[in-house]
Design an enzyme around this catalytic site. Structure first.
Site, short mmCIF file in Angstrom:
data_model
loop_
_atom_site.label_atom_id
_atom_site.label_comp_id
_atom_site.label_asym_id
_atom_site.label_seq_id
_atom_site.Cartn_x
_atom_site.Cartn_y
_atom_site.Cartn_z
N ASP A 13 27.55 29.07 16.87
CA ASP A 13 27.53 30.67 16.33
C ASP A 13 28.50 30.93 14.65
O ASP A 13 28.36 29.47 14.09
CB ASP A 13 27.79 31.83 16.94
CG ASP A 13 29.78 31.40 17.66
OD1 ASP A 13 30.30 30.07 16.31
OD2 ASP A 13 30.46 31.76 19.66
N SER A 14 28.29 31.99 14.04
CA SER A 14 29.23 32.05 12.70
C SER A 14 30.56 31.47 12.99
O SER A 14 31.63 30.61 11.76
CB SER A 14 29.77 33.52 12.05
OG SER A 14 29.98 33.80 13.49
#
Length: 80
Positions: free
Chosen positions: A34-35
């Site tokens: 994920d980010s």
């Protein structure tokens, strides 16, 4: 050489086999990152190479190849 170090950082943060990481590998689709994971990887890259990456450019990274390009760009700037 940078690619191998980058793969080690990615593998360490995401707990994946570095041999599975190719230039075309995407962080989110292929590696399930994920980010926040990408941010942690880039922080690891900064530590490993003693550089500072542009946070706006880090947000745009989608593939290992893009991360490597940013790494190379940043190391060239720091050398000058």
């Amino acid at each position: 050489m940078e690619f191998d170090k980058l793969k080690q950082v990615i593998a360490s943060v995401l707990n994946v086999d570095p041999n599975e990481i190719e230039l075309e590998t995407t962080f989110m689709e292929d590696l399930g990152a994920d980010s926040l994971d990408v941010y942690q990887i880039m922080m690891g890259v900064e530590d490993e190479f003693d550089i500072t990456l542009d946070p706006q450019k880090v947000e745009e990274i989608r593939t290992v190849e893009e991360a490597l390009a940013l790494l190379k760009e940043s190391t060239q700037k720091d050398v000058r």
